[in-house]
Scaffold this active site. Structure first.
Site: not given
Ligand code: ADP
Ligand code: MG
Length: 392
Positions: A36, A373, A350, A193
């Site tokens: 950073r 974020g 993230g 999610k």
């Molecule tokens: P980001 O931080 O990239 O925006 P999220 O925090 O929403 O994404 O999701 C990342 C997490 O989702 C990871 O820890 C990954 O293991 C989990 N993940 C992805 N696909 C699945 C799945 N099919 N079942 C359970 N967990 C999952």
């Molecule tokens: Mg995440």
């Protein structure tokens, strides 16, 4: 471009207050990753070489308006000087005296802004106090731009303001990807999610040509199509929402790509026994942990046919092998196309940066945003207060 850059400012003999993000990880009093700080070098060098005096201001951690000695920026002043290659003087809260005492090429580093409650409350009085130190305001902290704080929002109205080089690079990459992109545009959205990415999906379906949905959130969409997802991570209560997103996409001419085949396992652990099944054939006692090879082939074909890619979220449980396969394969494809000059690829969020690094693909992406974020809020189509304030 509605915002000014350093090229629009006369910096000679000016004091320039620069908002940066140097919230670097530390262990036992040592900075463990100076990325950073490295990223603000172009802005600092430009101002210094143009005859200006740089006054850096930043936050560190979450001291919540109180002085927390462990979170003092004094601890990283030495590293900042080393990485920037300019002499750095740290100032406690007596900013004014410190500014007066600056000599030669010295850069001033103000104490952690969040020690003052006025920072996070966007207090006009605190912003005024900061503004009184300088002639020009530069925001080089895109990653803090989604917060309306005194150093990101209020102050931009009190001094001639512009974007620093890092902010400029980030905004240009994002504008090229979603505001004025070359089409077709494909978005890959994965992750855990749907509930955390509703606004993001809603904004993207109106803007992109293809939307690849992967990860745990794809299960919610499969379930909304009456497919059995067994014990998969799935938000069954969001079935209606998922259907609404699909309807909105159809109306907007956005093609949604859901996995046609999936990798299922009985255990959520590395090396768990697994098999590839059709997306409508997940056994009742199994869970979907990754997209299958046919799904990957369809994603790669979409990438081949695209000019622009925006990526947020992994396609599977990428932390545990072999459920990183789809993420790795699609990331490798995007990286290769980008390297060949056939695709403009922007990724962030993230876990996305970690997933693309793990895939060994990050270096060849056109742009990787490290602003968690702020990047997500931008994908949601929200006006970022720190960016809006720069627009005047
Ligand atoms: P980001 O931080 O990239 O925006 P999220 O925090 O929403 O994404 O999701 C990342 C997490 O989702 C990871 O820890 C990954 O293991 C989990 N993940 C992805 N696909 C699945 C799945 N099919 N079942 C359970 N967990 C999952
Ligand atoms: Mg995440």
């Amino acid at each position: 471009m509605a915002w000014k850059t350093l090229d629009d400012m006369d910096l000679n003999k000016k004091r320039v207050l620069v908002r940066v993000d140097i919230n670097v990880p530390m262990e036992n009093g040592e900075v463990t990753d100076a990325t950073r700080i490295e990223r603000i070098v172009p802005t600092v060098d430009h101002i210094q070489h143009a005859g200006g005096t740089v006054i850096l201001m930043a936050h560190y951690g979450r001291p919540k308006g109180k002085v927390v000695p462990e979170m003092s920026l004094e601890h990283i002043a030495g590293t900042v000087a080393e990485v920037l290659g300019w002499p750095v003087v740290w100032a406690n809260s007596d900013y004014r005296d410190a500014v007066k005492e600056l000599e030669g090429d010295e850069i001033l580093l103000l104490e952690n802004l969040r020690f003052n409650p006025g920072e996070e409350s966007n207090d006009p009085a605190f912003a005024k106090r900061l503004a009184s130190l300088a002639d020009i305001y530069v925001n080089d902290a895109f990653s803090a731009a989604h917060r309306a704080h005194a150093s990101t929002e209020a102050i931009a109205h009190l001094l001639p303001a512009c974007a620093g080089r890092l902010m400029q690079e980030e905004l240009s990459a994002l504008e090229n990807a979603l505001e004025t992109p070359k089409r077709p545009v494909t978005a890959v959205v994965g992750g855990a999610k749907v509930s955390t990415k509703l606004d993001l999906l809603g904004n993207l379906v109106a803007k992109v040509d293809n939307l690849v949905i992967g990860g745990g959130m794809a299960n919610t969409f499969l379930a909304a199509q009456s497919k059995d997802v067994g014990k998969s991570l799935c938000e069954h209560d969001l079935a209606d929402t998922a259907r609404e997103i699909m309807t909105k996409a159809e109306a907007a001419g956005c093609t949604i790509l859901l996995p046609t085949d999936v990798v299922v396992a009985r255990e959520f652990k590395a090396g768990a026994a697994n098999e590839v099944v059709s997306a409508d054939a997940c056994p009742a006692d199994a869970m979907i942990l990754d997209a299958g090879p046919a799904a990957v082939a369809a994603i790669n074909a979409a990438l081949e046919a695209s000019e622009t890619l925006v990526w947020n979220g992994p396609l599977g449980a990428f932390e545990i092998e072999p459920f990183d396969a789809a993420t790795n394969a699609a990331a490798a494809k995007a990286a290769a196309l980008s390297k060949a000059g056939r695709l403009t690829s922007v990724a962030g969020g993230g876990d996305t940066v970690a997933a693309l690094n793990k895939a060994g693909a990050a270096d060849d992406f056109t742009y990787i945003s490290t602003a968690g974020g702020a990047f997500l809020e931008w994908l949601e189509g929200k006006d970022l207060p720190g960016v809006a304030a720069l627009k005047g």
